[in-house]
Design a protein around this motif. Structure first.
Motif, short mmCIF file in Angstrom:
data_model
loop_
_atom_site.label_atom_id
_atom_site.label_comp_id
_atom_site.label_asym_id
_atom_site.label_seq_id
_atom_site.Cartn_x
_atom_site.Cartn_y
_atom_site.Cartn_z
N LEU A 141 51.68 62.49 98.00
CA LEU A 141 51.50 60.79 98.55
C LEU A 141 52.14 59.98 97.16
O LEU A 141 53.04 59.24 97.38
N ILE A 142 51.76 60.44 95.98
CA ILE A 142 51.92 59.47 94.95
C ILE A 142 53.69 59.59 94.74
O ILE A 142 54.48 58.36 94.67
N PRO B 282 55.03 49.75 92.81
CA PRO B 282 54.59 49.95 91.38
C PRO B 282 53.36 50.64 91.22
O PRO B 282 52.41 50.63 92.38
N LEU B 283 52.79 51.08 90.10
CA LEU B 283 51.70 51.90 90.06
C LEU B 283 50.39 51.07 90.61
O LEU B 283 49.46 51.86 91.05
N PRO B 284 50.28 49.93 90.02
CA PRO B 284 49.14 49.34 90.47
C PRO B 284 49.00 49.19 92.29
O PRO B 284 47.56 49.24 92.51
N ALA C 33 46.33 48.32 102.43
CA ALA C 33 46.73 48.40 101.16
C ALA C 33 48.53 48.89 101.36
O ALA C 33 49.34 48.42 100.92
N LEU C 34 48.57 50.08 102.21
CA LEU C 34 49.87 50.35 102.31
C LEU C 34 50.78 49.63 103.19
O LEU C 34 51.90 49.45 102.88
N GLU C 35 50.21 48.97 104.29
CA GLU C 35 50.98 48.05 105.23
C GLU C 35 51.48 46.80 104.17
O GLU C 35 52.75 46.37 104.27
N SER C 36 50.47 46.24 103.56
CA SER C 36 50.97 45.11 102.75
C SER C 36 51.74 45.65 101.55
O SER C 36 52.93 44.69 101.34
N ALA C 37 51.79 46.57 101.06
CA ALA C 37 52.95 47.00 100.04
C ALA C 37 54.26 47.12 100.39
O ALA C 37 55.04 46.65 99.92
N VAL C 38 54.24 47.80 101.60
CA VAL C 38 55.30 48.14 102.24
C VAL C 38 56.13 46.75 102.76
O VAL C 38 57.27 46.30 102.42
N ALA C 39 55.29 46.05 103.47
CA ALA C 39 55.73 44.52 103.78
C ALA C 39 56.32 43.80 102.67
O ALA C 39 57.50 43.14 102.78
N GLY C 40 55.60 43.99 101.36
CA GLY C 40 56.21 43.07 100.38
C GLY C 40 57.26 43.70 99.62
O GLY C 40 58.14 42.87 99.27
#
Length: 333
Positions: A55-56, A65-67, A103-110
């Motif tokens: 997954l990582i 990014p890592l964070p 968190a995943l949805e937000s990261a992908v959208a960003g």
């Protein structure tokens, strides 16, 4: 796998198809905690570590990014009801389940937003390079200077400042925002070279101190009350939209709903009723108003892909309506 069901760092790396250095990198940053340590102090990993590592790696492939990856992993752990490696990714990992939570949805959208901005910047750079390549030698230096003054992706800030200085200071904020929406052309996402040049010229036209803009203001600005100004621009927006539909159809200026709305918008600022006399007065006042033709010509180029009929602008709609008003007045003489 040893008798205790745990893997060494080398075994985990082998199963994942990565180097030991990669596993150690993620472990040292707290993304891939070991389950235990051997008596010799070596890291040991449970079976769940393989799915977590996959997954990582998948998230890193998406250039997250890592964070952000840490937040996604923490959310996975919380959803699976586990604290560490073994419960992560077994049913919700990189290859299965519902694909992650907020968190995943937000990261992908960003990330998609960032990539969209980067792609737009690349398209603008490509179009600017093509513009320079296709420019005759005699104008190349000037065009380089114009294009070089643009941010990438380009900004409309200079145009917004210009119009805010041009509009009456007492205009309601809502009316100002509505006017800016139609007066300031958005930069095309995939511009042609001529659109880049037109936008660069608009930027140059409106850059710098906005002094002297009062000489471009129409007469209706000087005497209208706050309420009348709001009504003027609301009415003009509707009239311009109706006239724009006529322009798209290639129809010549003529009386109708668009012209009636156009005249009605000016009755408030001038404190008059819509009569033939007022229409004659209005035509004369509007003909005498200062013009910003170059701005609207360039705006039409920015808005119109090559090979298409020019998109109507407030300037071209105004000209169409004024021509219709002038023609109507002539028939009444």
């Amino acid at each position: 796998m040893s008798y205790d069901g745990l893997w060494s760092i080398g075994e985990l790396a082998g199963h994942a198809g990565v180097t030991v250095k990669t596993v150690r990198f993620y472990s040292d940053r707290g993304l891939l905690p070991e389950t235990a340590r051997s008596t010799g102090g070596h890291r040991r990993y449970g079976p769940g570590a393989l799915e977590r590592l996959r997954l990582i790696r998948a998230l890193r492939t998406l250039d997250l990014p890592l964070p952000q990856i840490r937040r996604i992993l923490d959310e996975e752990c919380a959803r699976d009801g586990t604290d560490e490696v073994d419960g992560v990714g077994g049913t919700h990992g990189a290859g299965g389940g519902d694909g992650g939570g907020g968190a995943l949805e937000s990261a992908v959208a960003g990330r998609l937003r960032d990539l969209g901005s980067q792609l737009t910047a690349l398209r603008w750079r490509e179009a600017a390079l093509r513009l320079v390549q296709e420019s005759p030698r005699g104008v190349r230096a000037e065009r380089l200077r114009l294009v070089g003054a643009l941010a990438v992706p380009p900004s409309t800030a200079s145009m917004v400042r210009f119009w805010r200085a041009w509009l009456p200071a007492r205009m309601p904020a809502r009316s100002v925002a509505a006017f800016l929406d139609v007066a300031v052309p958005p930069p095309p996402e995939d511009p042609a070279p001529e659109q880049v040049l037109a936008f660069a010229r608009l930027n140059a036209l409106t850059t710098g101190p906005c002094t002297g803009t009062e000489r471009f203001r129409p007469a209706a600005h000087t005497s209208a009350s706050v309420g009348a100004l709001a009504g003027l621009y609301a009415g003009l927006a509707e009239a311009y939209e109706l006239a724009g539909a006529q322009l798209r159809r290639g129809r010549p200026p003529r009386p109708g709903e668009a012209l009636d709305g156009f005249v009605a918008a000016y009755t408030g600022p001038y404190g008059r009723r819509d009569t033939p006399d007022f229409r004659r007065l209005l035509a004369g006042r509007l003909a005498a108003d200062p013009r910003i033709d170059r701005y609207w010509e360039l705006t039409a180029v920015v808005l119109t892909p090559p090979g298409h009929r020019p998109e109507p602008t407030p300037g071209s709609a105004h000209d169409w309506l004024l021509a219709a008003l002038t023609a109507q007045n002539a028939t009444r003489l």
